[in-house]
Write a protein that holds these residues in place. Structure first.
Motif, PDB file in Angstrom:
ATOM      1  N   THR A   1       0.830  -1.202   0.000  1.00 51.20           N
ATOM      2  CA  THR A   1       0.000   0.000   0.000  1.00 51.20           C
ATOM      3  C   THR A   1       0.864   1.252   0.000  1.00 51.20           C
ATOM      4  OG1 THR A   1      -1.769  -1.140   1.193  1.00 51.20           O
ATOM      5  CG2 THR A   1      -1.787   1.268   1.241  1.00 51.20           C
ATOM      6  N   LEU A   2       0.563   2.171  -0.919  1.00 50.38           N
ATOM      7  CA  LEU A   2       1.243   3.463  -0.973  1.00 50.38           C
ATOM      8  C   LEU A   2       0.379   4.585  -0.414  1.00 50.38           C
ATOM      9  CD1 LEU A   2       2.855   3.266  -4.550  1.00 50.38           C
ATOM     10  CD2 LEU A   2       3.896   2.716  -2.347  1.00 50.38           C
TER      11      LEU A   2
ATOM     12  N   PRO B   1       0.754  13.696  -3.179  1.00 49.81           N
ATOM     13  CA  PRO B   1       1.624  12.819  -3.983  1.00 49.81           C
ATOM     14  C   PRO B   1       2.395  11.847  -3.100  1.00 49.81           C
ATOM     15  CG  PRO B   1       2.557  15.023  -3.854  1.00 49.81           C
ATOM     16  CD  PRO B   1       1.217  15.107  -3.209  1.00 49.81           C
ATOM     17  N   VAL B   2       2.650  10.652  -3.653  1.00 49.45           N
ATOM     18  CA  VAL B   2       3.450   9.645  -2.954  1.00 49.45           C
ATOM     19  C   VAL B   2       4.589   9.235  -3.872  1.00 49.45           C
ATOM     20  CG1 VAL B   2       1.571   8.796  -1.520  1.00 49.45           C
ATOM     21  CG2 VAL B   2       1.939   7.795  -3.770  1.00 49.45           C
TER      22      VAL B   2
ATOM     23  N   PHE C   1       1.168  -0.588 -10.778  1.00 51.26           N
ATOM     24  CA  PHE C   1       0.355   0.046  -9.744  1.00 51.26           C
ATOM     25  C   PHE C   1      -1.120  -0.275  -9.964  1.00 51.26           C
ATOM     26  CE2 PHE C   1       4.171   2.473 -10.516  1.00 51.26           C
ATOM     27  CZ  PHE C   1       4.711   2.600  -9.244  1.00 51.26           C
ATOM     28  N   VAL C   2      -1.867  -0.341  -8.853  1.00 50.45           N
ATOM     29  CA  VAL C   2      -3.307  -0.574  -8.911  1.00 50.45           C
ATOM     30  C   VAL C   2      -4.007   0.464  -8.047  1.00 50.45           C
ATOM     31  CG1 VAL C   2      -3.155  -3.037  -9.412  1.00 50.45           C
ATOM     32  CG2 VAL C   2      -3.158  -2.272  -7.042  1.00 50.45           C
ATOM     33  N   LEU C   3      -5.221   0.802  -8.446  1.00 51.27           N
ATOM     34  CA  LEU C   3      -6.051   1.724  -7.679  1.00 51.27           C
ATOM     35  C   LEU C   3      -7.435   1.114  -7.537  1.00 51.27           C
ATOM     36  CD1 LEU C   3      -6.751   4.482  -6.370  1.00 51.27           C
ATOM     37  CD2 LEU C   3      -7.290   5.316  -8.686  1.00 51.27           C
ATOM     38  N   HIS C   4      -7.911   1.017  -6.308  1.00 55.52           N
ATOM     39  CA  HIS C   4      -9.284   0.611  -6.032  1.00 55.52           C
ATOM     40  C   HIS C   4     -10.026   1.802  -5.440  1.00 55.52           C
ATOM     41  CE1 HIS C   4      -8.185  -3.952  -5.512  1.00 55.52           C
ATOM     42  NE2 HIS C   4      -7.785  -3.448  -6.662  1.00 55.52           N
TER      43      HIS C   4
ATOM     44  N   LEU D   1     -20.101  10.744  -5.208  1.00 59.86           N
ATOM     45  CA  LEU D   1     -19.506  10.396  -3.918  1.00 59.86           C
ATOM     46  C   LEU D   1     -18.352   9.430  -4.159  1.00 59.86           C
ATOM     47  CD1 LEU D   1     -22.865   9.624  -2.089  1.00 59.86           C
ATOM     48  CD2 LEU D   1     -21.564  11.745  -1.909  1.00 59.86           C
ATOM     49  N   PHE D   2     -17.208   9.698  -3.506  1.00 59.84           N
ATOM     50  CA  PHE D   2     -16.021   8.849  -3.630  1.00 59.84           C
ATOM     51  C   PHE D   2     -15.617   8.351  -2.246  1.00 59.84           C
ATOM     52  CE2 PHE D   2     -15.926  11.877  -7.095  1.00 59.84           C
ATOM     53  CZ  PHE D   2     -15.599  11.114  -8.212  1.00 59.84           C
ATOM     54  N   ASP D   3     -15.179   7.093  -2.188  1.00 58.96           N
ATOM     55  CA  ASP D   3     -14.814   6.541  -0.887  1.00 58.96           C
ATOM     56  C   ASP D   3     -13.851   5.368  -1.063  1.00 58.96           C
ATOM     57  OD1 ASP D   3     -14.742   6.301   1.833  1.00 58.96           O
ATOM     58  OD2 ASP D   3     -16.678   5.292   2.021  1.00 58.96           O
ATOM     59  N   ASN D   4     -13.181   5.024   0.042  1.00 59.54           N
ATOM     60  CA  ASN D   4     -12.404   3.783   0.148  1.00 59.54           C
ATOM     61  C   ASN D   4     -11.319   3.691  -0.930  1.00 59.54           C
ATOM     62  OD1 ASN D   4     -12.035   1.535   1.760  1.00 59.54           O
ATOM     63  ND2 ASN D   4     -13.241   0.203   0.420  1.00 59.54           N
ATOM     64  N   LEU D   5     -10.511   4.753  -1.055  1.00 61.66           N
ATOM     65  CA  LEU D   5      -9.426   4.740  -2.037  1.00 61.66           C
ATOM     66  C   LEU D   5      -8.270   3.895  -1.528  1.00 61.66           C
ATOM     67  CD1 LEU D   5      -9.264   8.579  -2.841  1.00 61.66           C
ATOM     68  CD2 LEU D   5     -10.729   6.840  -3.880  1.00 61.66           C
ATOM     69  N   TRP D   6      -7.707   3.100  -2.434  1.00 58.49           N
ATOM     70  CA  TRP D   6      -6.528   2.282  -2.104  1.00 58.49           C
ATOM     71  C   TRP D   6      -5.617   2.254  -3.320  1.00 58.49           C
ATOM     72  CZ3 TRP D   6      -5.119  -2.876  -3.839  1.00 58.49           C
ATOM     73  CH2 TRP D   6      -4.033  -3.429  -3.148  1.00 58.49           C
TER      74      TRP D   6
END
Length: 773
Positions: free
Chosen positions: A11-12, A75-76, A84-87, A165-170
């Motif tokens: 996780t970043l 930024p990371v 890289f993956v984004l959920h 609505l946006f939520d639970n970013l990973w």
């Protein structure tokens, strides 16, 4: 809304917009920024908001007010040896025109954007949706940082109201799996070694287990084996943690015949599959392209991601003799001028004709004409020529000796057919193009549903026909046959079937059969539209071969420069089309069901499928059998004289009255198609129970002579009306011995009696069958 996360992911950044994401309690996530500027006003509300159905009870809420909004995470730092993956979770309400989506933005060392990857864009979601983006890869060498962006933006139109609505970013990094061929190209020769290299980077301890699988076009597994990989010293020139390792391995592919192949590399972690990569490649017998041909590609977007040099090299391998290409460029752009001049010279040297597409003028001319890219070409050429011709004149002057054919608009733009007087409009355009002192060949796109004005004084040299949706092969043949006398030099443009609606075998068969239908009906030129579009199936995004490249190439190499000869009535009723090129006679054969078809008109039969693979032939000589199905096969080694002789067998009557006991007389004929005299016998075999006199006929014919014989047929009382056939078995010597058969259909019954059956349920629920004579 919870989803499985990869075991090897690190996780970043993650954010659920709960209290820990807003330590100053201002309802704005800490460290986040929002885009400001035209179209992104600061007053549009973006706030952390309670939401009962959100995973943690809170989400980041965007409320529309007639504009757009975009927010960026902090930024990371990234390690470029990873993917890289984004959920994320997303919910929208009340959207008609606006769209909501997430993206990953890669930044350089100065934290300026260098690359962006977008997820699917959503309208009204009717509840919460899970969104996944990736694995993605930072291709730009300067990428050092990454951030997550959340979007709610108008498209062609905009909404005044609506919510996202946006939520639970990973956002996480995962090991990278790279699979590539040592010397990548569009096509690989069957006899050349193909070495595959596999590289895994970004793992933290021992190298993972890599399994390689090689499958054919139908997905049938050919070989599976583990790939030994070893750690290498890859250096760390782009930043990151040296604890992450790199390992490589290589494997020579065990390919022994032409075909389209899928190579998969699978990586396991604790004996569980965690990720995989796939590579597709086409292997062919690299035979010389036929000298003459009618087939080509239409490239409405130019070379796209390829170089012109690569495209010129590929053109010959793909069997092309023509290329339509946009040639209306900015004459001040000297590098482009030189590149296109070289391209035209290179194609001419290979015997490939270049046709200039005139549909998108340079930016300055577009601005002057208020002409947007993609607009109908009629909006361009109905305007005053003094507005558009000055930018085109230097192009045509530069290329006039290299390019003789020009098309007004792209293949799918038939807007000129809808202007008030298309003949007058196109005549004005042609007159303007001829001012540079050369009688240019000008053509225009035309939809199949619109009639083409006929006459000797039409200003165009060709019409390029197309349709939406695509015509099936039988429809295409019917349209070509009906319009050929009036349309003259008729070109056609084909689009492959949609890969989301049809499987590979159906798309391959459809493409080949449409090419065959076009050749059968003598289309002057045959183009495949936009083959570099990955959705079309000929070329993939990475520049490798798509799944339809080999079917295209197989048909083109077989049919280029060939003349349509006709068709035969085969024993198992397989469809077929015969062609002649020089001294070579070939057939395309297919059947709606799998069957075995006897072939008795070949000297040494050779068969291949659309992938270029050899098809097993039982016998191989004059009496052979070959398996036939819905996917067409190509037959070579046919004897043209035998084929023509079989085609010449006919009778003067195709229908007989169903009268039994009374003789019926039919006159049969055939022609000696050998270039020498022929002698032997023919045995006539009637349907079961019928009698024929004579049943054996002596044959003695000069070259080119036609023979005729009256046959007496007696029909039994037990015969049923319907289609039957007379079979003629020839045993002929003409230089060498030939045995072959031909069947002629005979319809029993005059067709004046018809029996119809219908069924229905009556008022009592009983099944009633009605017979009407």
């Amino acid at each position: 809304m919870a989803t499985m996360r990869r075991a090897d992911a690190v996780t970043l950044y993650q954010c659920g917009f709960e209290t820990e994401a807003d330590e100053d309690y201002d309802n704005w996530p800490d460290g986040w920024t929002r885009r400001r500027g035209p179209g992104f006003p600061h007053y549009l509300p973006i706030v952390i908001s309670p939401e009962s159905e959100a995973p943690g009870g809170r989400s980041l809420r965007f409320d529309l007010d007639g504009a757009g909004a975009c927010a960026h995470s902090p930024p990371v730092a990234i390690d470029a040896r990873h993917d890289f993956v984004l959920h994320a979770n997303l919910c929208t309400r009340g959207l008609a025109h606006d769209r909501a989506w997430v993206s990953v933005v890669f930044l350089n060392g100065e934290r300026q954007p260098v690359e962006t990857f977008d997820s699917e864009k959503f309208g009204d979601t009717a509840g919460w949706r899970f969104v996944r983006l990736g694995p993605i890869r930072a291709v730009h060498r300067d990428a050092r940082w990454a951030c997550v962006a959340l979007h709610l933006e108008p498209q062609a139109k905009q909404d005044l109201h609506g919510t996202a609505l946006f939520d639970n970013l990973w956002f996480a990094q995962v090991p990278r799996l790279e699979l590539q061929i040592a010397a990548p190209r569009l096509l690989y020769g069957l006899d050349e070694p193909i070495l595959v290299r596999c590289r895994v980077s970004g793992y933290g301890d021992a190298p993972p287990d890599v399994q390689l699988e090689l499958a054919d076009s139908a997905g049938k597994l050919i070989v599976r084996q583990p790939l030994p990989i070893e750690r290498v010293n890859a250096g760390n020139d782009r930043g990151g943690d040296d604890d992450y390792q790199v390992a490589e391995g290589q494997w020579p592919l065990p390919i022994s015949q032409p075909g389209y192949y899928r190579l998969r590399a699978k990586v396991s972690h604790d004996e569980k599959l965690v990720y995989e990569s796939e590579l597709r490649l086409a292997v062919a017998n690299m035979t010389a392209r036929p000298e003459q041909g009618e087939f080509g590609w239409t490239l409405p977007h130019g070379e796209q991601a390829l170089s012109l040099a690569t495209l010129a090299q590929w053109a010959s391998h793909a069997g092309l003799h023509w290329i339509k290409f946009p040639l209306w460029y900015d004459a001040q752009d000297q590098p482009r001028v030189e590149a296109l001049t070289w391209f035209a010279d290179r194609l001419n040297a290979q015997g490939i004709g270049l046709i200039g597409l005139l549909g998108d003028p340079p930016p300055e001319t577009r601005r002057l004409l208020d002409f947007a890219p993609g607009s109908p070409v009629a909006d361009l050429f109905t305007q005053d020529a003094n507005l558009w011709y000055p930018s085109l004149e230097p192009v045509m002057a530069r290329l006039s000796l290299k390019v003789r054919w020009w098309q007004l608009g792209y293949d799918n733009d038939s807007s000129l057919s809808s202007v008030a007087d298309p003949i007058a409009t196109i005549r004005r355009v042609k007159k303007q193009l001829d001012e540079i002192g050369q009688n240019s060949h000008v053509g225009v796109a035309w939809n199949w549903v619109d009639a083409v004005p006929a006459g000797k004084k039409v200003p165009w040299s060709f019409v390029s026909r197309s349709s939406e949706p695509a015509l099936a092969a039988t429809e295409l043949a019917a349209y070509l046959e009906a319009t050929r006398p009036a349309s003259g030099n008729q070109w056609i443009s084909l689009d492959p079937l949609d890969p989301t609606k049809y499987d590979t075998a159906v798309r391959a068969a459809d493409l080949v059969l449409r090419l065959v239908a076009a050749k059968e009906q003598h289309a002057s030129k045959i183009f495949l539209n936009d083959p570099l579009n990955p959705a079309g199936g000929l070329v993939c995004e990475d520049g490798g071969a798509g799944e339809l490249l080999l079917p295209w190439r197989s048909a083109v190499f077989a049919l280029s420069g060939a003349r349509y000869l006709g068709r035969l009535r085969l024993t198992e009723n397989s469809e077929n089309r015969l062609f002649v090129r020089g001294r070579e006679t070939l057939a395309v054969v297919w059947n709606s069901v799998e069957t075995t078809e006897p072939i008795d008109f070949a000297d040494e039969l050779k068969a291949s499928d659309v992938w270029g693979r050899a098809v097993e032939v039982d016998g191989g000589g004059p009496a052979s059998e070959v398996k036939v199905g819905p996917l067409p096969i190509f037959l070579a080694g046919l004897n043209e004289a035998v084929v023509r002789w079989r085609m010449s067998v006919a009778t003067d009557r195709q229908r007989l009255p169903s009268t039994s006991g009374t003789p019926h007389y039919v006159r049969a004929r055939w022609r000696n198609c050998f270039d020498q005299s022929a002698g032997g016998a023919v045995r006539v075999t009637p349907p079961d129970g019928w009698r024929v006199v004579p049943d054996v006929i002596d044959v003695k014919m000069a070259a080119g002579e036609t023979a005729a014989q009256t046959l007496e047929l007696i029909i039994p009382s037990t015969a049923s009306c319907g289609r039957e056939s007379l079979r003629f078995d020839f045993d002929i010597r003409a230089g060498s011995h030939h045995q072959f058969s031909a069947s002629v259909p005979i319809e029993l019954g005059l067709g004046d009696v018809q029996l119809d059956l219908t069924s229905h349920l009556n008022d009592k629920g009983e099944l009633e069958i009605e017979q009407r004579l």
